[in-house]
Design a protein around this motif. Structure first.
Motif, PDB file in Angstrom:
ATOM      1  N   ASP A   6       0.859  -1.179   0.000  1.00 32.01           N
ATOM      2  CA  ASP A   6       0.000   0.000   0.000  1.00 32.01           C
ATOM      3  C   ASP A   6       0.899   1.233   0.000  1.00 32.01           C
ATOM      4  O   ASP A   6       1.326   1.701   1.048  1.00 32.01           O
ATOM      5  N   TYR A   7       1.192   1.722  -1.201  1.00 31.01           N
ATOM      6  CA  TYR A   7       2.117   2.856  -1.314  1.00 31.01           C
ATOM      7  C   TYR A   7       1.602   4.088  -0.581  1.00 31.01           C
ATOM      8  O   TYR A   7       2.384   4.917  -0.119  1.00 31.01           O
ATOM      9  N   MET A   8       0.293   4.197  -0.428  1.00 33.35           N
ATOM     10  CA  MET A   8      -0.292   5.349   0.252  1.00 33.35           C
ATOM     11  C   MET A   8       0.045   5.342   1.744  1.00 33.35           C
ATOM     12  O   MET A   8       0.151   6.393   2.362  1.00 33.35           O
ATOM     13  N   SER A  14       3.832  10.346  -1.574  1.00 32.58           N
ATOM     14  CA  SER A  14       3.652   9.974  -2.982  1.00 32.58           C
ATOM     15  C   SER A  14       2.209  10.217  -3.405  1.00 32.58           C
ATOM     16  O   SER A  14       1.958  10.743  -4.498  1.00 32.58           O
ATOM     17  N   LEU A  15       1.274   9.850  -2.550  1.00 32.62           N
ATOM     18  CA  LEU A  15      -0.137  10.099  -2.840  1.00 32.62           C
ATOM     19  C   LEU A  15      -0.406  11.598  -2.922  1.00 32.62           C
ATOM     20  O   LEU A  15      -1.091  12.061  -3.834  1.00 32.62           O
ATOM     21  N   GLN A  16       0.141  12.372  -2.005  1.00 29.61           N
ATOM     22  CA  GLN A  16      -0.074  13.818  -2.008  1.00 29.61           C
ATOM     23  C   GLN A  16       0.480  14.456  -3.280  1.00 29.61           C
ATOM     24  O   GLN A  16      -0.111  15.393  -3.822  1.00 29.61           O
ATOM     25  N   THR A  17       1.598  13.947  -3.768  1.00 29.08           N
ATOM     26  CA  THR A  17       2.182  14.457  -5.006  1.00 29.08           C
ATOM     27  C   THR A  17       1.249  14.195  -6.190  1.00 29.08           C
ATOM     28  O   THR A  17       0.998  15.083  -7.009  1.00 29.08           O
ATOM     29  N   LEU A  18       0.726  12.979  -6.264  1.00 30.36           N
ATOM     30  CA  LEU A  18      -0.198  12.640  -7.345  1.00 30.36           C
ATOM     31  C   LEU A  18      -1.493  13.449  -7.235  1.00 30.36           C
ATOM     32  O   LEU A  18      -2.039  13.904  -8.243  1.00 30.36           O
ATOM     33  N   LEU A  19      -1.965  13.641  -6.018  1.00 33.64           N
ATOM     34  CA  LEU A  19      -3.189  14.421  -5.829  1.00 33.64           C
ATOM     35  C   LEU A  19      -2.996  15.887  -6.200  1.00 33.64           C
ATOM     36  O   LEU A  19      -3.930  16.543  -6.663  1.00 33.64           O
ATOM     37  N   ASN A 131      -1.071   8.353 -16.591  1.00 34.07           N
ATOM     38  CA  ASN A 131       0.017   7.400 -16.816  1.00 34.07           C
ATOM     39  C   ASN A 131       0.787   7.141 -15.526  1.00 34.07           C
ATOM     40  O   ASN A 131       1.186   6.004 -15.245  1.00 34.07           O
ATOM     41  N   CYS A 132       0.985   8.157 -14.721  1.00 37.96           N
ATOM     42  CA  CYS A 132       1.657   7.986 -13.433  1.00 37.96           C
ATOM     43  C   CYS A 132       0.806   7.136 -12.491  1.00 37.96           C
ATOM     44  O   CYS A 132       1.312   6.203 -11.850  1.00 37.96           O
ATOM     45  N   TRP A 133      -0.484   7.470 -12.386  1.00 39.00           N
ATOM     46  CA  TRP A 133      -1.385   6.658 -11.545  1.00 39.00           C
ATOM     47  C   TRP A 133      -1.362   5.191 -11.991  1.00 39.00           C
ATOM     48  O   TRP A 133      -1.327   4.280 -11.154  1.00 39.00           O
ATOM     49  N   ASN A 134      -1.406   4.952 -13.321  1.00 39.25           N
ATOM     50  CA  ASN A 134      -1.378   3.583 -13.839  1.00 39.25           C
ATOM     51  C   ASN A 134      -0.130   2.849 -13.376  1.00 39.25           C
ATOM     52  O   ASN A 134      -0.196   1.695 -12.928  1.00 39.25           O
ATOM     53  N   THR A 140       2.283  -1.678  -7.750  1.00 40.37           N
ATOM     54  CA  THR A 140       1.992  -2.065  -6.364  1.00 40.37           C
ATOM     55  C   THR A 140       0.892  -3.115  -6.266  1.00 40.37           C
ATOM     56  O   THR A 140       0.561  -3.567  -5.163  1.00 40.37           O
ATOM     57  N   GLY A 141       0.318  -3.503  -7.399  1.00 38.20           N
ATOM     58  CA  GLY A 141      -0.663  -4.588  -7.409  1.00 38.20           C
ATOM     59  C   GLY A 141      -2.037  -4.199  -6.893  1.00 38.20           C
ATOM     60  O   GLY A 141      -2.694  -5.004  -6.228  1.00 38.20           O
ATOM     61  N   MET A 142      -2.471  -2.977  -7.190  1.00 38.56           N
ATOM     62  CA  MET A 142      -3.807  -2.563  -6.736  1.00 38.56           C
ATOM     63  C   MET A 142      -4.873  -3.412  -7.428  1.00 38.56           C
ATOM     64  O   MET A 142      -4.772  -3.713  -8.615  1.00 38.56           O
ATOM     65  N   ILE A 143      -5.886  -3.789  -6.689  1.00 39.77           N
ATOM     66  CA  ILE A 143      -6.901  -4.737  -7.151  1.00 39.77           C
ATOM     67  C   ILE A 143      -8.182  -3.997  -7.508  1.00 39.77           C
ATOM     68  O   ILE A 143      -8.710  -3.220  -6.696  1.00 39.77           O
TER      69      ILE A 143
END
Length: 153
Positions: A6-8, A14-19, A131-134, A140-143
């Motif tokens: 869970d990268y978050m 990292s999540l804050q950067t993407l957001l 593309n970054c989110w993908n 990380t194997g998000m389901i």
């Protein structure tokens, strides 16, 4: 299937950067349904099941039709997309597959017929964002399957 990590939780920054990037695109004025089409198309190319699941649900919540979603991976042959959507989808494919041929001058000119300079930059930011989110989701194997849209937009 199990998530790899869970990268978050591991690196919340990292999540804050993407957001932050997501917030930029959201404030740009890019039409919401077009943004969802961009997200879905890039996710199809990248094979990101988590993002395809999420963004098709978001697109439906935003009023997108099932028919247009079903045919998105064959948008060139389907008559249900506007010329500006077609230009944005072609740009999405070119930027997502940037190493294949870059963004040819003809495509740039096609996109610019429908989008001004600022909108062009916003499209590139939206495409880069998904593309970054993908890449984060796949690595990380998000389901897929658990996401529910917050509210109809």
């Amino acid at each position: 299937m199990e998530i790899r990590l869970d990268y978050m939780k591991v690196r919340p920054e990292s999540l804050q950067t993407l957001l932050k990037l997501e917030g930029y695109v959201q404030k740009s004025g890019l039409e919401h349904k077009l943004w969802e089409l961009i997200k879905i198309r890039a996710s199809q190319i990248n094979g990101c099941a988590f993002c395809i699941d999420m963004h098709t649900k978001d697109a439906v919540a935003a009023g997108e039709t099932e028919q247009r979603l079903y045919l998105l991976n064959a948008w060139r042959e389907a008559p249900f997309y506007t010329e500006s959507e077609r230009a944005a989808l072609a740009l999405t494919e070119a930027v997502t597959r940037i190493s294949d041929a870059g963004v040819p001058k003809e495509l740039y000119e096609q996109v610019r017929k429908h989008f001004d300079e600022k909108q062009f930059v916003d499209l590139i930011m939206a495409i880069n964002g998904i593309n970054c989110w993908n890449r984060m989701a796949i690595s990380t194997g998000m389901i897929p399957g658990e996401y529910q849209p917050a509210a109809k937009k």
